[in-house]
Enzyme design. Structure first.
Site: not given
Ligand code: AHR
Length: 530
Positions: A201, A334
């Site tokens: 991110e 994610e």
């Molecule tokens: O999964 C939780 C968080 O969500 C992670 O650390 C981040 O990459 C995302 O914003």
């Protein structure tokens, strides 16, 4: 070309919504045509990957309890969790984060346990980070569950040199200084780092970088962070795949910039994946309860999650423009349901319950990924244990398998299976102003040669009778498992762990078709024997 039932239904536009919802009675049969003689892309087993971040009890307590714990463990790693994860054949584990990764310094987590440098996990509740679970422990864990390592390096606050040194520690021969250090820590053989995340991110917690700034940095990491393990060196049998930071949900800025940069790559650097992060949240910050919700909240969250299909399609269209041969996979590393933290828990630990709704959402997303199997070749649900949409919850020595865990278990036959097109028009159901498809389905030819069919009945109150045909293929027997529960918010608890567990389901085989009754709000996976 194939068309999926609910997309097809959504484009019909012939009936009014009310007609669509009421035209069929409970006795209606939904025909599903499985084009059994056709196969599409392979559904890569990595689509079923997991994400384990240093966050709350995701690692500490959930995976790592330490060698001296009374909780049964192998070298500090929980036996019960290992055995549960082995059963779902986790193909890869993304670690150490997440936002944590861009502040992680690997040297804090190697060497004698007593000498590890304790730090503060500033991203997640300012909790103490003892660093007792570091590189060697992670690799041990990955090996205990028969999985592969997906390591994210620190691009946000680290240096190219630090990341390069970490890879050397993990992969260089024991004759090198880095390899000698690893050997001194008990592991002379180079580790296999199959996947490498180039930051996390970077558009937000990873450094809030403009896409152009990120790609300049990314190229240096892609060039200098080398894997020295002979089998994985360039042109090796199992080359390491470098996964660049990609889009934040529907925002296409990173997609455009990273893919455009990729077209300009030369012999000196490359990437083999573009990450996408997209959560189902019901708004931001997440404030929907994971247990206390009605059918309206159920329907609206499912509606939101189905947006994953269009999101992947729009990023894929951009990727196709730069990469028509689909060399660079889209890696949804994610995704999952992110809800209000469970009452009374540390909000920075992202602890939430996991209900039948989560299981249905998991199945719908896996179906979407399967339909995009030519481009989506890896995903990581967030997260594996005790965090967000977890497979497993632990409480001291107790362990609980969630409804989402059972979806992953039921879908094991889809790992590395060949996608088989299905056509159906099940109509829709309506809750308030939300309209949803009644059912969803995918099929695949498994590695075992068998035909597999997964069907989800989204409707919380109406059973679905489906009649599947197989393009003339003679089916001799059908067997399967169905996951359902009394209510959409049914959960498994430590006191009652069997509220939402798979049960056998069978159907009637008639000539070339198979008829099954799917309970309301359920997911079923069938094996068809020819
Ligand atoms: O999964 C939780 C968080 O969500 C992670 O650390 C981040 O990459 C995302 O914003």
């Amino acid at each position: 070309m194939y068309r999926t039932g609910w997309r097809f239904a959504a484009t019909l536009g012939l009936m009014s919504l009310t007609q669509a919802a009421t035209a069929a009675s409970d006795d209606d049969v939904i025909p599903i045509e499985v084009e059994a003689d056709k196969t599409g892309a392979t559904i890569d087993r990595n689509v079923f990957g997991q994400f384990a971040e240093h966050l709350g009890y995701g690692i500490y307590g959930g995976v790592w309890v330490g060698k001296d714990s009374k909780i049964p463990n192998v070298r500090g790693i929980r036996k019960d969790v290992v055995s549960a994860l082995k059963a779902i054949k986790v193909p890869n584990v993304r670690w150490p984060g997440g936002c944590f990764a861009d502040e992680y310094h690997w040297r804090d987590g190697i060497g004698p346990q007593s000498a590890r440098r304790a730090t503060v996990n500033a991203n997640w509740g300012d909790s103490g980070e003892p660093n007792t679970f570091g590189t060697d422990e992670f690799m041990d864990f990955v090996s205990q569950i028969d999985s592969e390592a997906y390591v994210s390096v620190n691009v946000g606050s680290g240096t190219v040199q630090e990341a390069a040194d970490w890879l050397a520690y993990m992969t260089a021969p024991a004759t090198s200084a880095a390899g000698k250090e690893r050997a001194a820590n008990g592991h002379p053989e180079p580790y296999k780092v199959r996947y490498l995340g180039l930051g996390n991110e970077s558009w937000s917690c990873g450094g809030a970088m403009r896409p152009e700034y990120y790609t300049d940095l990314m190229k240096r990491y892609a060039r200098f962070v080398r894997n020295y393990r002979p089998e994985q060196m360039e042109k090796g049998a199992e080359p390491m795949q470098r996964i660049a930071v990609g889009p934040n949900g529907p925002d296409t800025a990173y997609t455009e910039q990273v893919m455009k940069t990729w077209t300009e790559h030369d012999w000196a650097w490359n990437i083999e994946g573009l990450s996408l992060h997209s959560y189902t949240t019901g708004g931001w910050p997440p404030s929907m309860s994971s247990t206390d919700f009605d059918r309206n909240a159920y329907a609206s969250l499912i509606k939101e999650t189905l947006g994953m299909d269009g999101m992947i399609a729009s990023h894929s269209a951009i990727m196709d423009k730069y990469d028509p041969d689909k060399k660079v996979p889209l890696v949804v590393d994610e995704w999952g349901v992110w809800l209000e933290p469970a009452p009374g828990t540390n909000p920075g630990f992202l602890i939430q319950q996991n209900s039948l709704r989560d299981a249905i959402i998991a199945a719908l997303n896996l179906n979407i990924f399967a339909r995009h199997a030519d481009r989506v070749r890896m995903t990581n649900i967030a997260q594996m244990v005790n965090v967000l949409q977890a497979m497993i919850l632990t409480q001291d020595e107790k362990m609980l398998l969630t409804p989402t865990y059972y979806i992953y278990k039921m879908y094991v036959p889809f790992q590395d299976a060949r996608f088989v097109p299905v056509n159906f028009d099940a109509g829709t159901y309506r809750e308030g102003n939300v309209e949803l498809p009644r059912v969803d389905a995918i099929a695949a030819r498994g590695k075992d040669g068998k035909l597999w069919l997964a069907v989800t009945n989204l409707d919380p109150s109406r059973k679905a009778t489906i009649s599947a045909s197989f393009d003339g293929l003679a089916i001799k027997a059908v067997s399967g498992e169905v996951l359902t529960g009394p209510k959409v918010n049914s959960i498994n608890t430590f006191d009652n762990p069997n509220m939402v567990v798979p049960k056998p389901i069978s159907g009637t085989v008639r000539k070339n078709s198979v008829t099954v009754d799917l309970p309301a709000k359920s997911v079923a996976v069938f094996r068809l024997d020819e």
